[in-house]
Design a protein around this motif. Structure first.
Motif, PDB file in Angstrom:
ATOM      1  N   GLU A   9      30.863  -3.761   9.837  1.00  0.00           N
ATOM      2  CA  GLU A   9      30.635  -4.904  10.708  1.00  0.00           C
ATOM      3  C   GLU A   9      29.242  -4.864  11.333  1.00  0.00           C
ATOM      4  OE1 GLU A   9      33.583  -5.584  13.621  1.00  0.00           O
ATOM      5  OE2 GLU A   9      35.267  -5.601  12.206  1.00  0.00           O
ATOM      6  N   GLU A  10      28.593  -6.013  11.291  1.00  0.00           N
ATOM      7  CA  GLU A  10      27.299  -6.210  11.947  1.00  0.00           C
ATOM      8  C   GLU A  10      26.241  -5.215  11.482  1.00  0.00           C
ATOM      9  OE1 GLU A  10      27.896  -6.299  16.146  1.00  0.00           O
ATOM     10  OE2 GLU A  10      29.236  -8.021  16.076  1.00  0.00           O
ATOM     11  N   LEU A  11      26.308  -4.787  10.225  1.00  0.00           N
ATOM     12  CA  LEU A  11      25.251  -3.934   9.683  1.00  0.00           C
ATOM     13  C   LEU A  11      23.961  -4.758   9.586  1.00  0.00           C
ATOM     14  CD1 LEU A  11      24.436  -1.212   8.367  1.00  0.00           C
ATOM     15  CD2 LEU A  11      25.026  -2.248   6.172  1.00  0.00           C
ATOM     16  N   LYS A  12      22.906  -4.291  10.228  1.00  0.00           N
ATOM     17  CA  LYS A  12      21.668  -5.068  10.319  1.00  0.00           C
ATOM     18  C   LYS A  12      20.610  -4.664   9.303  1.00  0.00           C
ATOM     19  CE  LYS A  12      22.679  -7.573  14.019  1.00  0.00           C
ATOM     20  NZ  LYS A  12      22.789  -9.048  13.959  1.00  0.00           N
ATOM     21  N   TYR A  13      20.651  -3.384   8.862  1.00  0.00           N
ATOM     22  CA  TYR A  13      19.518  -2.871   8.089  1.00  0.00           C
ATOM     23  C   TYR A  13      19.968  -2.212   6.788  1.00  0.00           C
ATOM     24  CZ  TYR A  13      17.768  -3.346  12.842  1.00  0.00           C
ATOM     25  OH  TYR A  13      17.474  -3.831  14.085  1.00  0.00           O
ATOM     26  N   VAL A  14      19.371  -2.660   5.696  1.00  0.00           N
ATOM     27  CA  VAL A  14      19.570  -2.054   4.383  1.00  0.00           C
ATOM     28  C   VAL A  14      18.199  -1.717   3.819  1.00  0.00           C
ATOM     29  CG1 VAL A  14      20.264  -2.475   1.995  1.00  0.00           C
ATOM     30  CG2 VAL A  14      21.776  -3.165   3.859  1.00  0.00           C
ATOM     31  N   VAL A  15      18.079  -0.528   3.265  1.00  0.00           N
ATOM     32  CA  VAL A  15      16.793  -0.081   2.727  1.00  0.00           C
ATOM     33  C   VAL A  15      16.956   0.323   1.264  1.00  0.00           C
ATOM     34  CG1 VAL A  15      14.927   1.620   2.901  1.00  0.00           C
ATOM     35  CG2 VAL A  15      16.018   0.741   4.984  1.00  0.00           C
ATOM     36  N   ASN A  16      16.117  -0.251   0.415  1.00  0.00           N
ATOM     37  CA  ASN A  16      16.018   0.203  -0.968  1.00  0.00           C
ATOM     38  C   ASN A  16      14.940   1.279  -1.014  1.00  0.00           C
ATOM     39  OD1 ASN A  16      17.822  -1.734  -2.455  1.00  0.00           O
ATOM     40  ND2 ASN A  16      16.421  -3.210  -1.531  1.00  0.00           N
ATOM     41  N   TYR A  17      15.357   2.535  -0.891  1.00  0.00           N
ATOM     42  CA  TYR A  17      14.389   3.628  -0.945  1.00  0.00           C
ATOM     43  C   TYR A  17      13.778   3.681  -2.345  1.00  0.00           C
ATOM     44  CZ  TYR A  17      12.450   8.282  -0.070  1.00  0.00           C
ATOM     45  OH  TYR A  17      11.603   9.346   0.106  1.00  0.00           O
ATOM     46  N   GLU A  18      14.600   3.376  -3.323  1.00  0.00           N
ATOM     47  CA  GLU A  18      14.151   3.202  -4.707  1.00  0.00           C
ATOM     48  C   GLU A  18      14.790   1.924  -5.224  1.00  0.00           C
ATOM     49  OE1 GLU A  18      14.225   7.849  -6.162  1.00  0.00           O
ATOM     50  OE2 GLU A  18      16.103   6.797  -5.737  1.00  0.00           O
ATOM     51  N   LEU A  19      14.029   1.108  -5.914  1.00  0.00           N
ATOM     52  CA  LEU A  19      14.597  -0.103  -6.489  1.00  0.00           C
ATOM     53  C   LEU A  19      15.577   0.274  -7.605  1.00  0.00           C
ATOM     54  CD1 LEU A  19      11.554  -2.546  -6.704  1.00  0.00           C
ATOM     55  CD2 LEU A  19      13.510  -2.681  -5.149  1.00  0.00           C
ATOM     56  N   PRO A  20      16.646  -0.479  -7.768  1.00  0.00           N
ATOM     57  CA  PRO A  20      17.613  -0.166  -8.827  1.00  0.00           C
ATOM     58  C   PRO A  20      17.075  -0.545 -10.198  1.00  0.00           C
ATOM     59  CG  PRO A  20      18.216  -2.203  -7.752  1.00  0.00           C
ATOM     60  CD  PRO A  20      17.043  -1.658  -6.980  1.00  0.00           C
ATOM     61  N   PHE A  21      17.670   0.049 -11.232  1.00  0.00           N
ATOM     62  CA  PHE A  21      17.250  -0.280 -12.596  1.00  0.00           C
ATOM     63  C   PHE A  21      17.767  -1.647 -13.022  1.00  0.00           C
ATOM     64  CE2 PHE A  21      17.091   4.477 -12.996  1.00  0.00           C
ATOM     65  CZ  PHE A  21      15.713   4.547 -13.129  1.00  0.00           C
ATOM     66  N   LYS A  22      18.863  -2.097 -12.413  1.00  0.00           N
ATOM     67  CA  LYS A  22      19.409  -3.412 -12.727  1.00  0.00           C
ATOM     68  C   LYS A  22      19.138  -4.348 -11.552  1.00  0.00           C
ATOM     69  CE  LYS A  22      23.094  -4.168 -14.879  1.00  0.00           C
ATOM     70  NZ  LYS A  22      24.506  -4.322 -15.287  1.00  0.00           N
ATOM     71  N   ALA A  23      18.527  -5.483 -11.841  1.00  0.00           N
ATOM     72  CA  ALA A  23      18.190  -6.417 -10.779  1.00  0.00           C
ATOM     73  C   ALA A  23      19.430  -6.911 -10.046  1.00  0.00           C
ATOM     74  CB  ALA A  23      17.412  -7.602 -11.357  1.00  0.00           C
ATOM     75  N   GLU A  24      20.573  -7.019 -10.758  1.00  0.00           N
ATOM     76  CA  GLU A  24      21.807  -7.463 -10.100  1.00  0.00           C
ATOM     77  C   GLU A  24      22.205  -6.519  -8.972  1.00  0.00           C
ATOM     78  OE1 GLU A  24      21.413  -7.102 -13.298  1.00  0.00           O
ATOM     79  OE2 GLU A  24      21.926  -8.999 -14.319  1.00  0.00           O
ATOM     80  N   ASP A  25      21.905  -5.220  -9.142  1.00  0.00           N
ATOM     81  CA  ASP A  25      22.268  -4.252  -8.107  1.00  0.00           C
ATOM     82  C   ASP A  25      21.480  -4.487  -6.824  1.00  0.00           C
ATOM     83  OD1 ASP A  25      24.169  -2.993  -9.635  1.00  0.00           O
ATOM     84  OD2 ASP A  25      22.824  -1.461 -10.407  1.00  0.00           O
ATOM     85  N   TYR A  26      20.285  -5.031  -6.946  1.00  0.00           N
ATOM     86  CA  TYR A  26      19.512  -5.364  -5.751  1.00  0.00           C
ATOM     87  C   TYR A  26      20.273  -6.384  -4.908  1.00  0.00           C
ATOM     88  CZ  TYR A  26      15.766  -7.313  -2.851  1.00  0.00           C
ATOM     89  OH  TYR A  26      15.020  -7.752  -1.790  1.00  0.00           O
ATOM     90  N   ILE A  27      20.847  -7.379  -5.560  1.00  0.00           N
ATOM     91  CA  ILE A  27      21.611  -8.410  -4.854  1.00  0.00           C
ATOM     92  C   ILE A  27      22.827  -7.791  -4.173  1.00  0.00           C
ATOM     93  CG2 ILE A  27      22.955 -10.525  -5.137  1.00  0.00           C
ATOM     94  CD1 ILE A  27      21.102 -11.251  -7.471  1.00  0.00           C
ATOM     95  N   HIS A  28      23.514  -6.898  -4.890  1.00  0.00           N
ATOM     96  CA  HIS A  28      24.692  -6.242  -4.305  1.00  0.00           C
ATOM     97  C   HIS A  28      24.294  -5.379  -3.112  1.00  0.00           C
ATOM     98  CE1 HIS A  28      27.236  -7.719  -7.402  1.00  0.00           C
ATOM     99  NE2 HIS A  28      26.707  -6.998  -8.360  1.00  0.00           N
ATOM    100  N   ARG A  29      23.189  -4.672  -3.248  1.00  0.00           N
ATOM    101  CA  ARG A  29      22.757  -3.774  -2.164  1.00  0.00           C
ATOM    102  C   ARG A  29      22.479  -4.550  -0.883  1.00  0.00           C
ATOM    103  NH1 ARG A  29      18.175   0.364  -4.548  1.00  0.00           N
ATOM    104  NH2 ARG A  29      19.505   1.653  -5.916  1.00  0.00           N
ATOM    105  N   ILE A  30      21.624  -5.554  -0.977  1.00  0.00           N
ATOM    106  CA  ILE A  30      21.238  -6.244   0.248  1.00  0.00           C
ATOM    107  C   ILE A  30      22.368  -7.110   0.776  1.00  0.00           C
ATOM    108  CG2 ILE A  30      18.834  -6.191  -0.495  1.00  0.00           C
ATOM    109  CD1 ILE A  30      18.963  -9.219  -0.827  1.00  0.00           C
TER     110      ILE A  30
END
Length: 414
Positions: free
Chosen positions: A312-333
């Protein structure tokens, strides 16, 4: 628009109100009436948009309206498949909350927990099973679960199930299900593989898309910092400390990388823990609970471990390393900016990761401008490697994986 206008009964309306929900989200507005009509549904929506309630509420309404046979035997009539343990736990908890005023029973089955305890819960009789594919197959082999009476089948986060290689398990499960059933498929992203799966699962489905396909939530501000690889940890520790960020979720590509980063950030004075597939289920749950309670300030996770996390109310997500699959970027953020809230997604990008950033931008159909933070500017005097050729994408990713694992990259043959 109100929940009452969607056709839900008063028992479920009361349950929704008890959770503090006043108005349905777009995915709920579109999906609930379609499911109540008995249609198969293929729905696309970002995580955190209320999709669990979109399928759980109508299924609970259907099941609660049915009378059990004269023997009193309780049969599994609804099966909800999820790709990960964490998502299974989240979905099961929602089903229990929404169905609290009914006599329906739900069981949760996933790997990493006692299979004997799960067998006992199934023996007691359940109406709804929330499961991960692997553990469900184990229970099928032990003849501990009967799926012959399933009327409602849900595939939650189907894209991730395909990513994790669960197609064989899905096919085995489908063989024991009745051919006459209502099937619902929910996915954060759509691609050719998802549409191929939908043709095998669904019958004349209603396609529901509440957002532009394969896009990030507009509630999330996306920033990209260009930084040398060996200064990433220093930069993110500085940002967290100087900005006084609490509850920061950081993604790495590897388990070893998650452990190493957590260890170094603890040395920076930031209480940090790592979760990944090599951690026991108990350890993962404890780390997640301490993160939710604020006892742990930073949680470093791999993609598989973080799938389905609902904080709940998570404000910050950091990609320390970009994923190999662009779809995973969407899932992460998508872990932030949930349920109408706002969030900030930071990506730390070194020179060797620019091709991954380009792939993300192609998927999002937008450019994410890079910026420099004063004091952490990239060293432009370093030798810049030539961009990898687009026709050698496999080699690019292999070299990036080797770098992530601390190995000397394999040289290409000329």
């Amino acid at each position: 628009m109100s929940f009452a206008s969607l056709g839900l009964n008063q028992t479920l309306l009361d349950a929704v109100a008890e959770q503090g929900y006043n108005a349905p989200t777009p995915i709920q507005t579109e999906a609930i009436p379609a499911i109540l009509e008995g249609l198969d549904v293929m729905a696309g929506a970002q995580t955190g948009t209320g999709k669990t309630a979109a399928f759980a509420l109508p299924i609970l309404q259907f099941l609660s309206a049915q009378t059990r046979d004269s023997s009193g035997k309780i049969s599994v009539r609804a099966l909800i498949l999820t790709p990960t343990r964490e998502l299974a736990q989240q979905v099961h908890a929602s089903v229990v909350k929404y169905g609290a005023q009914t006599d329906l029973r739900a069981a949760l089955v996933y790997g990493g927990a006692s299979i004997n305890t799960q067998i006992e819960s199934l023996k007691a009789g359940v109406d709804i099973v929330v499961a991960t594919p692997g553990r469900l197959i184990d229970l099928m082999y032990k003849r501990a679960v009967d799926l012959s009476q399933v009327e409602y089948m849900v595939f939650d986060e189907a894209d991730r199930m395909l990513d994790m290689g669960f197609m064989d398990e899905i096919q085995r499960i489908l063989k024991v299900l009745p051919s006459t059933r209502q099937t619902l498929l929910f996915s954060a992203t759509f691609d050719d593989e998802i549409f191929k799966l939908s043709k095998a699962l669904l019958k004349t489905p209603k396609l529901i898309e509440v957002d532009a396909r394969n896009t990030a939530s507009i509630q999330v501000e996306q920033r990209v910092y260009a930084v040398d690889e060996d200064r990433k940890r220093e930069l993110i520790s500085y940002l967290i400390g100087s900005q006084n960020w609490q509850q920061v979720l950081i993604f790495t590509r590897t388990k070893l990388g998650a452990d190493a980063l957590a260890k170094e950030m603890c040395k920076d004075g930031l209480k940090t823990q790592a979760i990944h597939g090599d951690k026991s289920q108990g350890a993962r749950e404890r780390a997640l609970e301490e993160f939710r309670e604020g006892k742990t300030r930073v949680l470093v996770a791999t993609d598989l471990a973080a799938r389905g996390l609902d904080i709940e109310e998570l404000k910050y997500v950091v990609n320390y390393e970009l994923p190999f699959k662009a779809e995973d970027y969407i899932h992460r953020i998508g872990r932030t900016g949930r349920a109408g809230g706002t969030g900030l997604a930071i990506s730390l990008v070194c020179e060797d990761e620019n091709y991954l950033l380009q792939e993300v931008e192609t998927k999002l159909e937008t450019q994410l401008p890079q910026q420099w933070l004063p004091g952490f500017e990239p060293d432009l005097t370093r030798e810049v490697k030539k961009a990898p050729r687009r026709n050698s994408r496999g080699a690019q990713k292999q070299r990036a994986r080797e770098r992530a694992l601390g190995k000397k990259p394999t040289k290409r043959r000329r």
